[in-house]
Structure formats: C-alpha cells, structure tokens
Design an enzyme around this catalytic site. Structure first.
Site, short mmCIF file in Angstrom:
data_model
loop_
_atom_site.label_atom_id
_atom_site.label_comp_id
_atom_site.label_asym_id
_atom_site.label_seq_id
_atom_site.Cartn_x
_atom_site.Cartn_y
_atom_site.Cartn_z
N ALA A 1 0.94 -1.25 0.13
CA ALA A 1 -0.10 0.00 -0.01
C ALA A 1 1.02 1.22 0.09
O ALA A 1 0.78 2.22 0.87
CB ALA A 1 -1.03 -0.03 1.14
N LEU A 2 1.95 0.95 -0.82
CA LEU A 2 2.91 2.19 -1.08
C LEU A 2 2.39 3.56 -1.18
O LEU A 2 1.34 3.72 -1.80
CB LEU A 2 3.94 1.92 -2.09
CG LEU A 2 4.54 0.79 -1.76
CD1 LEU A 2 5.73 0.42 -2.94
CD2 LEU A 2 5.27 0.38 -0.52
N HIS A 50 6.65 5.92 1.62
CA HIS A 50 7.60 4.67 1.10
C HIS A 50 8.78 5.13 -0.03
O HIS A 50 9.61 4.76 0.04
CB HIS A 50 7.01 3.73 0.84
CG HIS A 50 5.75 3.24 1.73
ND1 HIS A 50 4.62 3.29 1.61
CD2 HIS A 50 6.14 2.14 2.61
CE1 HIS A 50 3.98 2.73 2.79
NE2 HIS A 50 4.62 1.89 3.52
N GLN A 67 3.23 -9.80 13.09
CA GLN A 67 3.42 -8.50 13.66
C GLN A 67 1.89 -7.96 13.94
O GLN A 67 1.58 -7.08 14.46
CB GLN A 67 4.44 -7.52 13.41
CG GLN A 67 3.65 -6.99 11.94
CD GLN A 67 4.63 -6.05 11.20
OE1 GLN A 67 5.66 -6.67 10.60
NE2 GLN A 67 4.57 -4.87 11.26
N ASP A 116 7.76 5.80 12.52
CA ASP A 116 7.62 4.87 13.54
C ASP A 116 9.07 4.68 14.35
O ASP A 116 10.02 3.68 14.07
CB ASP A 116 7.56 3.62 12.47
CG ASP A 116 6.18 3.70 11.71
OD1 ASP A 116 5.11 3.63 12.36
OD2 ASP A 116 6.50 3.93 10.53
N SER A 154 0.28 7.81 6.13
CA SER A 154 0.12 6.31 6.79
C SER A 154 -0.96 5.71 5.89
O SER A 154 -1.85 6.00 5.46
CB SER A 154 -0.34 6.51 8.02
OG SER A 154 -0.68 5.08 8.70
N ARG A 172 -3.03 3.81 7.04
CA ARG A 172 -4.21 3.66 8.00
C ARG A 172 -4.90 5.28 7.72
O ARG A 172 -6.12 5.13 8.20
CB ARG A 172 -3.64 3.84 9.36
CG ARG A 172 -3.13 2.28 9.89
CD ARG A 172 -2.82 2.46 11.13
NE ARG A 172 -2.30 1.19 11.65
CZ ARG A 172 -2.21 0.79 12.85
NH1 ARG A 172 -2.86 1.43 13.71
NH2 ARG A 172 -1.46 -0.40 13.02
#
Ligand code: AMP
Length: 286
Positions: free
Chosen positions: A29-30, A34, A58, A148, A183, A185
């Site tokens: 989902a670049l 990224h 994870q 992150d 992100s 998200r």
C-alpha cells in the site's frame, strides 16, 4: 524493475545485480512516505530492493492481516518510478517455510513501552521478519521511516546483534499538506476524522518543537501545551504522549528539564485514536 515472489527467484536476481544493495522493507500500500525511503536508498546504493510483505507475526489477529490493504499493481508502479530494481513480494511460506524453525527475536526493554505496551508481541514480529529479510536479501544497508520511531530503534538494536554490519538509515517523516504523517491507515479515517487528526496530532508535536526551540525545556510544560490541543478535539483520544531518551527509550520524568535529564536527543512520541484508527507520530528534540 523485476518482481519476484520466491526465494529462488530472489537469489537469481540478486546474483545479477551489483552491490552495494539497499533494502526497503514495507507492507505495501505504498505512498509518498515509502517513496521517500526508496529514493533515499536509490541515492546511496547500486541496487535497491523493496520488499512487500504483510507480516502475520506482527499483527494481533488474523482478521487484521486479512483487512490490510493490498495494492500490488500500484506498488509496482510507485516502486519502479522511485528507482527500485527489484520488488520482492513473498508469500508467508517463503519467509517462514513450514518445515524450518523460526528463530524469534525478542527485542527486550526497547519493545516493552509505547507501541509495545498496547501491541504485545508486535516488535518481536517486526524484528523477526526484518531479520529474515536481511538473511534473504543480504543488504549492505536498510531504510526505515522516523515516524515509526520505536520500530527503527528496535531494528537498529537487532542489526547491531548481527555479524553482517547492515547500516540502518532513518528517513524524515513525509507529511500531507495538512501536516498529518502519511500512513496507509489514513485511508480508514472519515472526512471529519481526518480533519480532527490533522488539527491535533501534528499540531501538538509542532507546538512542542516550537516551544522547545524558544527555550521551554520542562517536560510538564511541554506536555500541557500539547495535551491542551488534543483534548480540545473530542473525537481524538490520546493514548500516550511520551518523552524519552532517543537511544534507550527510557522515559523522562515529568519534573525533568530536557537537556539536564537526558544527555542526547529526546524522542517525543504520540499515539491517538480517531474513528477507531490508531495513529502514531513522533519528533525528536536535539
Ligand atoms: P509500512 O509499510 O507501514 O510497514 O512502512 C514501511 C516503512 O515505511 C517503515 O519503515 C515506515 O516507517 C516507513 N513509513 C511509513 N510512513 C512513512 C512516512 N509518512 N514517512 C516516511 N516513512 C514512512
């Protein structure tokens, strides 16, 4: 750019590509964040390998793994345009072959607080998968996002335990025009959630950076400034706003003055929930 899915194909392709090799591990989902990592790797290395692997180890549960966005065609376009030579998109069997034991990597104290506290086992999964990717790709260097922040510390620690001296690079967080860190998200936010997130999370961190630059060093005062912004927005729930030594992630006390208490950089990290979506962001104070 070639796309390969098996270890054998990866091995074959790597044998034909020049060293040094830089690896950019992703879950796909670049987006432009990224792309910044891939571009930084491109400037530094002869060969750039991007991995896209939604690592089941994870995530807390299988439903979250299944729900993670998969956008291979667009990932291929973006990775190639950013300068990648090889895209490695393995299935779980390639990373964790069913008949091979997996040496799980336990990051210890770096992984217990912050994201580690709300996502038990998360950093064991992250450290383990990146270590597996290092074994397969054998890069000279690897690129990670500063957003992150705890993840990149865990990876630095993991890399330092290995004998192959892979250098770890942090890339500055890429933000949208409204300040929100990019992100995958963010796609899950409603229109109003998006506005609320952008009005609070990056603004709170910027206020801290500005106040610190103008001489405010009290952790308690910096916290108050930032929390005021976030509590003013009822749709945003603060999970944590944390001040820690960047190198150890040991928290600073509320009564600390930055500079006196911590000799090195201070990491200010924040997690907040908007529309049920957990967002994280971070800055460092010199
Ligand atoms: P992910 O695919 O979300 O696991 O992220 C893969 C890599 O991209 C990680 O090293 C992230 O820290 C990095 N990354 C994600 N978002 C950003 C961003 N907005 N800016 C820079 N790097 C990012």
């Amino acid at each position: 750019m070639r796309t390969v899915t098996t270890r054998a194909e990866l091995e074959q392709s790597l044998a034909q590509l020049p060293r040094p090799v830089a690896l950019v591990p992703t879950m796909g989902a670049l987006h432009a964040g990224h792309v910044a990592l891939i571009a930084a790797a491109r400037r530094a290395a002869a060969t750039v390998v991007v991995s896209v692997f939604v690592n089941p180890r994870q995530f807390a549960n299988a439903a979250d793994v299944a729900r993670y966005p998969r956008t291979l065609a667009s990932d291929q376009q973006l990775a190639e345009a950013a300068g990648a030579d090889l895209l490695f998109t393995p299935d779980a069997d390639q990373i964790y072959p069913p008949n091979e034991p997996v040496a799980m990597i336990e990051p210890g104290p770096l992984a217990t607080r912050l994201e580690g506290a709300s996502r038990p086992g998360h950093f064991t999964g992250v450290a383990t998968v990146v270590s597996r990717l290092f074994d397969l790709v054998r890069p000279n260097e690897a690129y990670f996002g500063a957003k992150d922040a705890q993840q990149v510390r865990v990876i630095e620690w993991m890399a330092a335990q290995r004998s192959d001296q892979i250098s770890i690079h942090r890339v500055t967080t890429v933000r949208d025009g409204d300040g929100l860190a990019l992100s995958s998200r963010n796609q899950m936010l409603s229109a109003s959630g998006r506005v609320a997130a952008a009005k609070t999370i990056p603004v709170a961190l910027s206020l801290i950076a500005e106040a610190y630059a103008s001489g405010v060093t009290s952790v308690a005062m910096l916290r108050t400034l930032a929390e005021r912004v976030i509590t003013a927005e009822p749709s945003v729930t603060l999970d944590y706003l944390d001040f820690a030594e960047s190198a150890t992630l040991v928290p600073l006390s509320e009564s600390a003055q930055i500079g006196d208490a911590a000799p090195g950089e201070v990491l200010v990290s924040l997690a907040a929930v908007v529309d049920g979506v957990r967002l994280i962001d971070a800055i460092t104070l010199p």
